[in-house]
Design a protein around this motif. Structure first.
Motif, PDB file in Angstrom:
ATOM      1  N   UNK A 145      45.246 -49.838  67.313  1.00  0.00           N
ATOM      2  CA  UNK A 145      46.061 -50.142  66.132  1.00  0.00           C
ATOM      3  C   UNK A 145      45.680 -51.499  65.543  1.00  0.00           C
ATOM      4  N   UNK A 146      45.460 -52.485  66.388  1.00  0.00           N
ATOM      5  CA  UNK A 146      45.057 -53.817  65.903  1.00  0.00           C
ATOM      6  C   UNK A 146      43.678 -53.754  65.246  1.00  0.00           C
ATOM      7  N   UNK A 147      42.781 -52.974  65.824  1.00  0.00           N
ATOM      8  CA  UNK A 147      41.442 -52.856  65.255  1.00  0.00           C
ATOM      9  C   UNK A 147      41.448 -52.067  63.948  1.00  0.00           C
ATOM     10  N   UNK A 148      42.365 -51.108  63.835  1.00  0.00           N
ATOM     11  CA  UNK A 148      42.437 -50.271  62.635  1.00  0.00           C
ATOM     12  C   UNK A 148      43.088 -50.999  61.456  1.00  0.00           C
ATOM     13  N   UNK A 149      43.921 -51.996  61.721  1.00  0.00           N
ATOM     14  CA  UNK A 149      44.725 -52.650  60.684  1.00  0.00           C
ATOM     15  C   UNK A 149      43.936 -53.097  59.445  1.00  0.00           C
ATOM     16  N   UNK A 150      42.783 -53.754  59.590  1.00  0.00           N
ATOM     17  CA  UNK A 150      42.120 -54.243  58.375  1.00  0.00           C
ATOM     18  C   UNK A 150      41.358 -53.178  57.579  1.00  0.00           C
ATOM     19  N   UNK A 151      41.282 -51.954  58.084  1.00  0.00           N
ATOM     20  CA  UNK A 151      40.467 -50.932  57.434  1.00  0.00           C
ATOM     21  C   UNK A 151      41.324 -49.925  56.683  1.00  0.00           C
ATOM     22  N   UNK A 152      40.792 -49.438  55.580  1.00  0.00           N
ATOM     23  CA  UNK A 152      41.468 -48.405  54.798  1.00  0.00           C
ATOM     24  C   UNK A 152      41.041 -47.039  55.344  1.00  0.00           C
ATOM     25  N   UNK A 153      41.350 -46.810  56.615  1.00  0.00           N
ATOM     26  CA  UNK A 153      41.037 -45.528  57.243  1.00  0.00           C
ATOM     27  C   UNK A 153      42.079 -45.245  58.318  1.00  0.00           C
ATOM     28  N   UNK A 154      42.145 -44.018  58.714  1.00  0.00           N
ATOM     29  CA  UNK A 154      43.140 -43.611  59.702  1.00  0.00           C
ATOM     30  C   UNK A 154      42.773 -44.134  61.094  1.00  0.00           C
ATOM     31  N   UNK A 155      43.771 -44.164  61.937  1.00  0.00           N
ATOM     32  CA  UNK A 155      43.546 -44.579  63.321  1.00  0.00           C
ATOM     33  C   UNK A 155      42.568 -43.627  64.025  1.00  0.00           C
ATOM     34  N   UNK A 156      42.658 -42.293  63.795  1.00  0.00           N
ATOM     35  CA  UNK A 156      41.665 -41.401  64.409  1.00  0.00           C
ATOM     36  C   UNK A 156      40.235 -41.689  63.942  1.00  0.00           C
ATOM     37  N   UNK A 157      40.069 -42.100  62.690  1.00  0.00           N
ATOM     38  CA  UNK A 157      38.730 -42.455  62.193  1.00  0.00           C
ATOM     39  C   UNK A 157      38.216 -43.695  62.906  1.00  0.00           C
ATOM     40  N   UNK A 158      39.080 -44.676  63.108  1.00  0.00           N
ATOM     41  CA  UNK A 158      38.682 -45.880  63.853  1.00  0.00           C
ATOM     42  C   UNK A 158      38.359 -45.506  65.297  1.00  0.00           C
ATOM     43  N   UNK A 159      39.127 -44.593  65.874  1.00  0.00           N
ATOM     44  CA  UNK A 159      38.864 -44.141  67.250  1.00  0.00           C
ATOM     45  C   UNK A 159      37.474 -43.518  67.372  1.00  0.00           C
TER      46      UNK A 159
END
Length: 114
Positions: free
Chosen positions: A36-50
């Motif tokens: 969640x912390x890593x996903x915060x700055x990106x305009x993408x879903x948490x699954x995409x960051x995963x």
């Protein structure tokens, strides 16, 4: 370089080819972080960051732990060091080439002046 080392280097450079993954690694330099912390700055879903994290993990660039309900990600610097070492050989090569070019230009300038 062994086949295993070449495969690891290929995986490292493939993972580094994406700007989102490079940004994630830059964030992890400051310390461990949750998805969640890593996903915060990106305009993408948490699954995409995963998905990006899985690529980084397969390349050995990060580890993912387990801390109760949290799965913190941590930077693993080893593969980055290997990539830097590989690149260093080419830096030395180009420095040598530029030094030879400087010598040639100095010789040409002296010939022009003389």
């Amino acid at each position: 370089m062994s086949e295993v080392a070449t495969g690891a280097l290929d995986a490292t450079f493939a993972a580094l080819a994406d700007p989102t993954r490079r940004a994630i690694l830059a964030r992890l330099r400051a310390g461990e972080a949750s998805v969640a912390e890593l996903a915060a700055p990106f305009a993408m879903s948490q699954p995409a960051v995963s998905k990006h994290l899985k690529v980084l993990e397969r390349a050995g660039l990060i580890t993912r732990g387990r801390d109760a309900q949290r799965r913190p990600c941590r930077l693993r610097p080893g593969p980055l060091k290997d990539a830097a070492t590989w690149l260093e050989n080419y830096r030395a090569f180009w420095e040598d080439r530029f030094q030879n070019l400087d010598i040639l230009l100095d010789e040409l300038k002296e010939a022009d002046d003389g």
